[in-house]
Design a protein around this motif. Structure first.
Motif, PDB file in Angstrom:
ATOM      1  N   UNK A 131       0.837  -1.199   0.000  1.00 26.67           N
ATOM      2  CA  UNK A 131       0.000   0.000   0.000  1.00 26.67           C
ATOM      3  C   UNK A 131       0.873   1.251   0.000  1.00 26.67           C
ATOM      4  N   UNK A 132       0.230   2.409   0.006  1.00 26.71           N
ATOM      5  CA  UNK A 132       0.984   3.666  -0.104  1.00 26.71           C
ATOM      6  C   UNK A 132       1.824   3.939   1.144  1.00 26.71           C
ATOM      7  N   UNK A 133       1.331   3.547   2.314  1.00 28.40           N
ATOM      8  CA  UNK A 133       2.110   3.757   3.540  1.00 28.40           C
ATOM      9  C   UNK A 133       3.378   2.907   3.521  1.00 28.40           C
ATOM     10  N   UNK A 134       3.237   1.671   3.096  1.00 24.82           N
ATOM     11  CA  UNK A 134       4.401   0.792   2.998  1.00 24.82           C
ATOM     12  C   UNK A 134       5.347   1.276   1.898  1.00 24.82           C
ATOM     13  N   UNK A 135       4.792   1.837   0.834  1.00 24.53           N
ATOM     14  CA  UNK A 135       5.608   2.378  -0.254  1.00 24.53           C
ATOM     15  C   UNK A 135       6.456   3.548   0.234  1.00 24.53           C
ATOM     16  N   UNK A 136       5.866   4.441   1.039  1.00 24.70           N
ATOM     17  CA  UNK A 136       6.638   5.589   1.524  1.00 24.70           C
ATOM     18  C   UNK A 136       7.718   5.140   2.509  1.00 24.70           C
ATOM     19  N   UNK A 137       7.422   4.159   3.352  1.00 24.86           N
ATOM     20  CA  UNK A 137       8.439   3.633   4.271  1.00 24.86           C
ATOM     21  C   UNK A 137       9.560   2.954   3.495  1.00 24.86           C
ATOM     22  N   UNK A 138       9.193   2.217   2.470  1.00 26.60           N
ATOM     23  CA  UNK A 138      10.177   1.535   1.624  1.00 26.60           C
ATOM     24  C   UNK A 138      11.068   2.555   0.913  1.00 26.60           C
ATOM     25  N   UNK A 139      10.465   3.635   0.413  1.00 25.14           N
ATOM     26  CA  UNK A 139      11.239   4.683  -0.261  1.00 25.14           C
ATOM     27  C   UNK A 139      12.215   5.360   0.698  1.00 25.14           C
ATOM     28  N   UNK A 140      11.784   5.591   1.944  1.00 25.78           N
ATOM     29  CA  UNK A 140      12.686   6.181   2.943  1.00 25.78           C
ATOM     30  C   UNK A 140      13.861   5.246   3.232  1.00 25.78           C
ATOM     31  N   UNK A 141      13.583   3.970   3.394  1.00 24.76           N
ATOM     32  CA  UNK A 141      14.657   3.006   3.656  1.00 24.76           C
ATOM     33  C   UNK A 141      15.628   2.929   2.476  1.00 24.76           C
ATOM     34  N   UNK A 142      15.116   3.000   1.278  1.00 21.64           N
ATOM     35  CA  UNK A 142      15.988   2.977   0.095  1.00 21.64           C
ATOM     36  C   UNK A 142      16.801   4.257  -0.007  1.00 21.64           C
ATOM     37  N   UNK A 143      16.187   5.405   0.301  1.00 16.90           N
ATOM     38  CA  UNK A 143      16.904   6.681   0.225  1.00 16.90           C
ATOM     39  C   UNK A 143      18.047   6.726   1.234  1.00 16.90           C
ATOM     40  N   UNK A 144      17.858   6.108   2.382  1.00 10.61           N
ATOM     41  CA  UNK A 144      18.907   6.066   3.401  1.00 10.61           C
ATOM     42  C   UNK A 144      19.948   4.994   3.129  1.00 10.61           C
ATOM     43  N   UNK A 145      19.702   4.153   2.138  1.00 17.48           N
ATOM     44  CA  UNK A 145      20.655   3.100   1.800  1.00 17.48           C
ATOM     45  C   UNK A 145      20.537   1.871   2.685  1.00 17.48           C
ATOM     46  N   UNK A 146      19.461   1.776   3.451  1.00 20.63           N
ATOM     47  CA  UNK A 146      19.281   0.638   4.343  1.00 20.63           C
ATOM     48  C   UNK A 146      18.732  -0.557   3.575  1.00 20.63           C
ATOM     49  N   UNK A 147      17.787  -0.313   2.695  1.00 26.88           N
ATOM     50  CA  UNK A 147      17.309  -1.351   1.777  1.00 26.88           C
ATOM     51  C   UNK A 147      17.979  -1.078   0.441  1.00 26.88           C
ATOM     52  N   UNK A 148      18.668  -2.079  -0.050  1.00 34.59           N
ATOM     53  CA  UNK A 148      19.429  -1.912  -1.295  1.00 34.59           C
ATOM     54  C   UNK A 148      18.943  -2.887  -2.354  1.00 34.59           C
ATOM     55  N   UNK A 149      19.102  -2.480  -3.598  1.00 36.02           N
ATOM     56  CA  UNK A 149      18.686  -3.322  -4.712  1.00 36.02           C
ATOM     57  C   UNK A 149      19.870  -4.145  -5.191  1.00 36.02           C
ATOM     58  N   UNK A 150      19.671  -5.467  -5.243  1.00 35.89           N
ATOM     59  CA  UNK A 150      20.728  -6.361  -5.706  1.00 35.89           C
ATOM     60  C   UNK A 150      20.561  -6.654  -7.194  1.00 35.89           C
ATOM     61  N   UNK A 151      19.343  -6.824  -7.625  1.00 34.52           N
ATOM     62  CA  UNK A 151      19.009  -7.057  -9.031  1.00 34.52           C
ATOM     63  C   UNK A 151      17.646  -6.397  -9.265  1.00 34.52           C
ATOM     64  N   UNK A 152      17.185  -6.393 -10.469  1.00 36.72           N
ATOM     65  CA  UNK A 152      15.912  -5.757 -10.780  1.00 36.72           C
ATOM     66  C   UNK A 152      14.789  -6.409  -9.978  1.00 36.72           C
ATOM     67  N   UNK A 153      14.160  -5.608  -9.107  1.00 36.58           N
ATOM     68  CA  UNK A 153      13.044  -6.098  -8.307  1.00 36.58           C
ATOM     69  C   UNK A 153      13.437  -6.925  -7.096  1.00 36.58           C
ATOM     70  N   UNK A 154      14.724  -7.105  -6.852  1.00 31.12           N
ATOM     71  CA  UNK A 154      15.191  -7.906  -5.711  1.00 31.12           C
ATOM     72  C   UNK A 154      15.992  -7.008  -4.781  1.00 31.12           C
ATOM     73  N   UNK A 155      15.630  -7.053  -3.499  1.00 29.02           N
ATOM     74  CA  UNK A 155      16.197  -6.138  -2.512  1.00 29.02           C
ATOM     75  C   UNK A 155      16.685  -6.911  -1.296  1.00 29.02           C
ATOM     76  N   UNK A 156      17.576  -6.266  -0.535  1.00 29.17           N
ATOM     77  CA  UNK A 156      18.044  -6.829   0.722  1.00 29.17           C
ATOM     78  C   UNK A 156      18.202  -5.717   1.741  1.00 29.17           C
ATOM     79  N   UNK A 157      18.182  -6.099   3.016  1.00 29.14           N
ATOM     80  CA  UNK A 157      18.282  -5.171   4.132  1.00 29.14           C
ATOM     81  C   UNK A 157      19.733  -5.135   4.584  1.00 29.14           C
ATOM     82  N   UNK A 158      20.368  -3.969   4.513  1.00 23.19           N
ATOM     83  CA  UNK A 158      21.761  -3.833   4.903  1.00 23.19           C
ATOM     84  C   UNK A 158      21.853  -3.540   6.398  1.00 23.19           C
ATOM     85  N   UNK A 159      22.300  -4.526   7.164  1.00 24.09           N
ATOM     86  CA  UNK A 159      22.448  -4.341   8.608  1.00 24.09           C
ATOM     87  C   UNK A 159      23.499  -3.282   8.923  1.00 24.09           C
TER      88      UNK A 159
END
Length: 97
Positions: free
Chosen positions: A34-62
């Motif tokens: 949903x949109x709330x999860x999308x905004x949280x996901x975008x924040x995590x990606x902007x901070x570099x905490x969630x990173x993209x490994x391949x197209x559509x595949x992500x991982x959480x950087x501890x």
């Protein structure tokens, strides 16, 4: 880093940690629900905490998560000390006769 217990809150981090997606080779496919999860996901990606490994595949950087937590702590501790001293000083102004 991986052997320590992780007390990380949130739906998205919990999902990644539950599936052990903490390295690029363990990346999972993720699409926000949903949109709330999308905004949280975008924040995590902007901070570099969630990173993209391949197209559509992500991982959480501890490492990125703990570095961000340390930056917040380094800002919060001096701010709390200064605020406490200021509050104590203001309180003493009321007790003078």
């Amino acid at each position: 880093m991986e052997t320590r217990p992780h007390r990380i809150r949130g739906t998205i981090p919990g999902l990644f940690l539950a599936q052990h997606a903490i390295h690029p080779e363990d990346a999972i496919a993720f699409v926000p629900r949903d949109s709330r999860e999308q905004s949280a996901f975008n924040r995590l990606r902007a901070r570099g905490i969630v990173r993209q490994a391949a197209t559509g595949r992500f991982y959480f950087s501890l490492e990125a998560h703990y570095a961000a937590a340390e930056r917040r702590r380094l800002f919060a501790v001096p701010t709390a000390i200064i605020g406490s001293v200021l509050l104590a000083w203001i309180a003493t102004l009321f007790f003078r006769g």
